[in-house]
Design a protein around this motif. Structure first.
Motif, short mmCIF file in Angstrom:
data_model
loop_
_atom_site.label_atom_id
_atom_site.label_comp_id
_atom_site.label_asym_id
_atom_site.label_seq_id
_atom_site.Cartn_x
_atom_site.Cartn_y
_atom_site.Cartn_z
N ARG A 77 0.83 -1.21 0.00
CA ARG A 77 0.00 0.00 0.00
C ARG A 77 0.86 1.26 0.00
N ASN A 78 1.98 1.21 0.70
CA ASN A 78 2.88 2.37 0.77
C ASN A 78 3.83 2.45 -0.42
N LYS A 79 3.78 1.43 -1.30
CA LYS A 79 4.65 1.37 -2.49
C LYS A 79 6.13 1.47 -2.09
N ASP A 80 6.47 0.79 -0.99
CA ASP A 80 7.85 0.77 -0.48
C ASP A 80 8.57 -0.42 -1.14
N THR A 81 9.30 -0.17 -2.24
CA THR A 81 9.91 -1.24 -3.03
C THR A 81 10.89 -2.07 -2.22
N ALA A 82 11.74 -1.40 -1.45
CA ALA A 82 12.75 -2.13 -0.67
C ALA A 82 12.08 -3.03 0.37
N ALA A 83 11.05 -2.52 1.04
CA ALA A 83 10.35 -3.32 2.05
C ALA A 83 9.64 -4.51 1.41
N ILE A 84 9.03 -4.27 0.23
CA ILE A 84 8.35 -5.37 -0.49
C ILE A 84 9.33 -6.50 -0.78
N LYS A 85 10.52 -6.14 -1.26
CA LYS A 85 11.53 -7.15 -1.60
C LYS A 85 11.96 -7.91 -0.34
N ALA A 86 12.13 -7.20 0.78
CA ALA A 86 12.56 -7.86 2.02
C ALA A 86 11.51 -8.85 2.51
N PHE A 87 10.22 -8.45 2.51
CA PHE A 87 9.17 -9.34 3.00
C PHE A 87 8.93 -10.50 2.03
N GLU A 110 11.46 -14.94 -9.08
CA GLU A 110 10.94 -13.61 -9.42
C GLU A 110 11.77 -12.51 -8.75
N LEU A 111 12.15 -12.72 -7.48
CA LEU A 111 12.98 -11.74 -6.79
C LEU A 111 14.35 -11.62 -7.45
N TYR A 112 14.87 -12.75 -7.93
CA TYR A 112 16.20 -12.74 -8.54
C TYR A 112 16.25 -11.81 -9.77
N THR A 113 15.16 -11.79 -10.53
CA THR A 113 15.13 -10.92 -11.72
C THR A 113 15.10 -9.44 -11.34
N LYS A 114 14.70 -9.14 -10.09
CA LYS A 114 14.61 -7.74 -9.66
C LYS A 114 15.80 -7.30 -8.81
N THR A 115 16.78 -8.20 -8.62
CA THR A 115 17.92 -7.90 -7.76
C THR A 115 19.16 -7.64 -8.60
N THR A 116 19.88 -6.56 -8.29
CA THR A 116 21.06 -6.19 -9.06
C THR A 116 22.30 -6.87 -8.49
N ASP A 117 23.39 -6.86 -9.28
CA ASP A 117 24.64 -7.48 -8.84
C ASP A 117 25.23 -6.78 -7.63
N GLU A 119 23.65 -5.85 -5.00
CA GLU A 119 23.00 -6.35 -3.78
C GLU A 119 23.51 -7.77 -3.50
N SER A 120 24.79 -7.88 -3.18
CA SER A 120 25.43 -9.20 -3.08
C SER A 120 24.84 -10.05 -1.96
N ASP A 121 24.52 -9.42 -0.81
CA ASP A 121 23.97 -10.19 0.31
C ASP A 121 22.62 -10.81 -0.06
N MET A 122 21.76 -10.00 -0.68
CA MET A 122 20.45 -10.51 -1.11
C MET A 122 20.61 -11.59 -2.18
N LEU A 123 21.55 -11.38 -3.12
CA LEU A 123 21.78 -12.37 -4.18
C LEU A 123 22.22 -13.71 -3.60
N LEU A 124 23.13 -13.65 -2.63
CA LEU A 124 23.63 -14.90 -2.03
C LEU A 124 22.50 -15.64 -1.30
N LEU A 125 21.67 -14.89 -0.55
CA LEU A 125 20.53 -15.52 0.12
C LEU A 125 19.58 -16.17 -0.88
N LEU A 126 19.29 -15.45 -1.97
CA LEU A 126 18.37 -15.96 -2.99
C LEU A 126 18.92 -17.22 -3.65
N LEU A 127 20.19 -17.15 -4.07
CA LEU A 127 20.77 -18.29 -4.78
C LEU A 127 20.90 -19.50 -3.86
N ASP A 128 21.25 -19.28 -2.59
CA ASP A 128 21.32 -20.41 -1.64
C ASP A 128 19.94 -21.04 -1.47
N LEU A 129 18.91 -20.20 -1.34
CA LEU A 129 17.55 -20.72 -1.15
C LEU A 129 17.08 -21.46 -2.40
#
Length: 653
Positions: A77-87, A110-117, A119-129
Motif C-alpha cells: 500500500r505504501n509502495k515501499d519497493t525495498a520493504a516489499i523485496k525484504a518481505f 521472481e525476486l532474482y530478476t529484480k535484484t542487481t549485482d 546487492e550481493s547479500d540478497m543475491l547470495l541468500l536468494l541463490l542459496d535458497l
C-alpha cells in the motif's frame, strides 16, 4: 516377510536424506515473533528474521507467515519497493521451511530478476535458497546452474557437487569428492567441524551399503560432538549450542540406522528414538523426511524383534509427507506386518498400492535422473557443448536460408523433381552405406571384445602362475630354513621368504580382481600384515595396527615397491620395536593419493631406532633396500627418530 524387509532396507539405502542446517544467529529471544513485530523498520525485521534460528520455538511457521503477509500488504500500500523485496524474501524462506518448495522457488526466481549485482547479500541468500529448493525438488541440473552462477558472480570461490552426486546414487564418487574437498580445509582442532565431517562421510558409506564402516565414522562423530558439548572452556553462542544439538540428533539417528542394517536391533532402538526426539524439538517441516525415515527404521527394528504391536504404532503415526520412496517403504512395512498377522487382505491392499505408485514414478524418475546425471557428470563439457549446439544451429539456419532462396529461384517442376530424385537416391545410398558400416563396426566390436576377454584370461593366468612360482620359491626357502642351523642364516631366509610372499600377494590380488591394472591397497596391506604375523607366529599379535588407505589404488609398478617397503617396516616393528610384547604397542600406516602423486607415512610407538643407526645404515640391508625401492618411486625416504618410536615417510609419483 524377511525378504520384503530386505527389499525395504535396500530402498532405504538408495534414498539419502538431505540435511539443511539452521541459519546462524547472533542472539536469541524468548518470544521471537513479538520481538520481530517490535523492530522499527523492514530492514531491521529482515535482519532479525534471518539471524534468529529459533524463531519457531514459540510460534509456528504459519504464525510467522501471517505476520509477514500483513507487513507485505502494508508495504505494498505504501509502495515501499525495498520493504516489499525484504518481505517477499522472508515469504520464500517460510515456504521452504513449510515444505512448499515449488512456491518458495517461484518467489525466489521472481525476486532474482529484480535484484542487481550490487546487492550481493540478497543475491547470495536468494541463490542459496534456490539451490536448496531445487535439491528438495530433485532438479539437480538446476542446482548445477545455480552454483555456477554463484561462482560467476564472485559469491563463492569453489563449486562442489558431492551432495548432488549422492542424490543421483553416485555415493562412492560423492564421498571421494567430499573427502578431497573437506580434508584439506577442515580445522582439526574444531570438534564441531570434525563431528560434521565424520557424520557426512558415514552417510555416504551408509548409502553405499557399507554399514559397518559407516557405524565407525558415526561413532567418531558422536565422540567429537559429545566432547564439544561438554567443553566448558570454550564460550559458545546459543546458535552454536542449538546447531550442535541438531547435529547430535542426526548422528544419533544415523547410528541407529547403521545398527538396524547390521541386524543389531536392540542397540538401534535408543539411538533412533533420541534422534527423532531431538529433530521434533526443531519444529521445522524440512526435517520431516529425516524424522519419518528414522520412524520407519524403528518400526522395522521392532518388527524384527517380534514387537509387532509397537511396530504398528510407529507405522500409524501421522504421515504428512509425500516423498514417494518413503511412502513405498511404509507401505512395504505395513504389508509385512499384515502378512505376519495373517491379514492377507490388507497385505494385498498395501502391496497393490506400492505397485501402482512404483509404476507411476519409475519411467519419469529414471528419465529425469538419467538426464540430470548426464548434466552433472558432463558439467565440465557443458559450456563447450552449448557453444557447439549454437554453432550448429547457426549453420542450420544459414543452410535453410540458402535452400529457401534456391527454391524461390527454381520455378521449373522438372528441375525440382530431378533434385528430389537425386536427394532420395543419395539418402538411399547413404542409408545402405550406413547399414554396411554398422555391420562392419559390430563385427569389429565383437572381435575386439573377444580379444579383450582372451587377453584378460591370459593376464590372469600369467599372474596366477607367477604367484604359484613365487610361492614355490617361498616353500624352497622354508625347506632351506629347516635344514639350516645358523641363526643368522635362518633369519636371512625368513626375511627373504616374507619379501617373496609380499610380491606373490600382489599377483594373487591381481588375478582375483576384475580390473587387472590396479591393486586396492587397503585390502592388500591387511593381507600382507596377516602374512607377516604368520611368519613371526607370536610376534605382533598384541600390537594395535591402524591402516588408513581406503580408496587408494596403485598399479603393479608402484604396488610391488610399496609391498616390499611395508614388509620391511612391519617385520622390523614386530622384531625390534616391542621387545616386551607390549599390549599398548601401536602401528599407523597411511597412504593417500593426490592426483598423479601421493604421500606415504609409517609410524610405531616402540623403543625407536638406536642412536648410532646412521653409522650402520650402509650395513643394514633393510634400510638400503627401502631406499632403493623409494628411489624407484622417484622419491627419497625420510626417517624421524624420537623417544616414542620411529616415523618413515615420503612423497611418491
Amino acid at each position: 516377510m524377511k525378504i520384503r524387509i530386505i527389499y525395504f532396507l535396500l530402498a532405504m539405502l538408495c534414498c539419502g536424506t538431505t540435511i539443511v542446517w539452521a541459519q546462524d544467529d547472533s542472539f536469541q529471544v524468548e518470544d521471537p515473533l513479538r520481538a520481530f513485530e517490535e523492530q522499527p523498520s523492514a530492514l531491521e525485521k529482515f535482519k532479525f528474521f534471518f539471524e534468529t534460528s529459533n524463531r519457531y520455538e514459540e510460534n509456528s511457521a504459519y504464525d510467522w507467515m501471517d505476520r509477514v503477509n500483513a507487513d507485505l500488504s502494508e508495504a505494498t500500500r505504501n509502495k515501499d519497493t525495498a520493504a516489499i523485496k525484504a518481505f517477499e524474501m522472508m515469504r520464500a524462506q517460510l515456504y521452504y521451511d513449510l515444505g512448499s518448495f515449488q512456491q518458495s522457488v517461484s518467489i525466489a526466481n521472481e525476486l532474482y530478476t529484480k535484484t542487481t549485482d550490487e546487492e550481493s547479500d540478497m543475491l547470495l541468500l536468494l541463490l542459496d535458497l534456490m539451490d536448496q529448493n531445487y535439491g528438495q525438488l530433485q532438479l539437480y541440473d538446476k542446482q548445477v546452474e545455480i552454483r555456477k552462477k554463484k561462482k560467476e558472480l564472485g559469491l563463492t570461490d569453489q563449486v562442489y557437487f558431492y551432495d548432488i552426486y549422492a542424490n543421483l546414487g553416485l555415493y562412492r564418487k560423492a564421498m571421494e569428492d567430499y573427502i578431497y574437498d573437506k580434508k584439506k580445509t577442515i580445522d582439526n582442532t574444531n570438534l564441531y567441524e570434525q563431528a560434521a565431517y565424520h557424520n557426512e562421510v558415514g552417510k555416504f558409506l551408509l548409502m553405499d551399503k557399507s554399514a559397518a564402516s559407516a557405524l565407525s565414522y558415526f561413532k567418531q562423530a558422536q565422540g567429537y560432538i559429545v566432547v564439544y558439548n561438554n567443553d566448558m572452556t570454550t564460550v559458545k553462542t546459543e546458535s552454536e549450542i542449538s546447531q550442535a544439538k541438531l547435529l547430535n540428533g542426526f548422528i544419533e539417528g544415523n547410528i541407529g540406522k547403521a545398527h538396524v542394517l547390521l541386524t543389531q536391533y536392540e542397540e538401534a532402538l535408543p539411538f533412533l528414538e533420541n534422534g527423532i526426539g531431538i529433530l521434533n524439538e526443531q519444529h521445522k517441516v524440512i526435517y520431516r523426511a529425516e524424522i519419518f525415515e528414522n520412524t520407519l527404521y524403528l518400526a522395522l527394528a521392532h518388527m524384527e524383534l517380534g514387537n509387532l504391536r509397537k511396530a504398528k504404532e510407529y507405522l500409524d503415526r501421522p504421515w504428512d509427507i509425500s516423498k514417494p520412496k518413503l511412502v513405498l517403504e511404509r507401505n512395504g512395512l505395513l504389508a509385512a506386518y499384515y502378512d505376519a498377522m495373517g491379514d492377507y487382505r490388507n497385505q494385498s491392499l498395501y502391496l497393490k498400492r506400492n505397485v501402482r505408485l512404483q509404476d507411476s514414478i519409475n519411467d519419469k524418475e529414471s528419465t529425469i535422473r538419467r538426464q540430470q546425471m548426464l548434466a552433472i557428470v558432463a558439467n565440465e563439457e557443458l559450456d563447450n557443448s552449448r557453444q557447439m549446439i549454437d554453432d550448429q544451429r547457426k549453420q542450420l539456419e544459414e543452410r535453410k536460408a540458402e535452400l529457401k532462396a534456391k527454391d524461390m529461384r527454381t520455378n521449373l517442376v522438372f528441375i525440382s523433381l530431378v533434385f528430389t530424385l537425386l536427394g532420395f537416391a543419395g539418402l538411399v545410398y547413404a542409408y545402405l552405406k550406413s547399414i554396411k558400416n554398422q555391420r562392419l563396426i559390430a563385427e569389429q566390436k565383437h572381435i575386439i571384445e573377444n580379444s579383450l576377454t582372451e587377453k584378460d584370461s591370459l593376464l590372469k593366468e600369467i599372474h596366477h602362475r607367477v604367484k604359484n612360482n613365487l610361492q614355490m620359491v617361498s616353500s624352497l626357502l622354508s625347506l632351506q630354513t629347516k635344514n639350516t642351523r645358523s641363526k643368522a642364516a635362518i633369519e636371512a631366509l625368513e626375511e627373504g621368504k616374507t619379501r617373496v610372499k609380499a610380491m606373490a600377494l600382489i599377483h594373487q590380488k591381481l588375478y582375483q580382481n576384475d580390473d587387472l591394472s590396479v591393486i586396492e591397497m587397503q585390502g592388500y596391506i591387511e593381507s600382507l600384515i596377516n602374512s607377516v604375523q604368520s611368519v613371526f607366529k607370536k610376534g605382533g599379535h598384541n600390537i594395535n595396527i591402524t591402516i588408513d588407505a581406503e580408496g587408494v589404488e596403485l598399479d603393479i609398478d608402484r604396488a610391488i615397491p610399496f609391498g616390499l617397503i611395508l614388509n620391511e617396516l612391519v617385520s622390523n616393528s614386530f622384531k625390534y620395536a616391542f621387545p616386551e610384547d607390549d599390549a599398548n604397542g601401536k602401528i599407523y600406516i597411511h597412504i593417500r593419493k593426490n592426483g598423479d602423486g601421493g604421500f606415504f607415512e609409517y609410524t610405531d610407538n616402540g623403543i625407536g631406532m638406536p642412536d648410532d643407526v646412521s653409522d650402520r645404515e650402509n650395513e643394514s640391508m633393510g634400510i638400503r633396500l627401502m631406499r632403493r625401492l623409494v628411489n624407484q618411486l622417484q622419491s627419497t625416504l625420510n626417517i624421524d627418530r624420537n623417544a616414542d618410536g620411529v616415523r618413515f615417510w615420503f612423497n611418491f609419483k
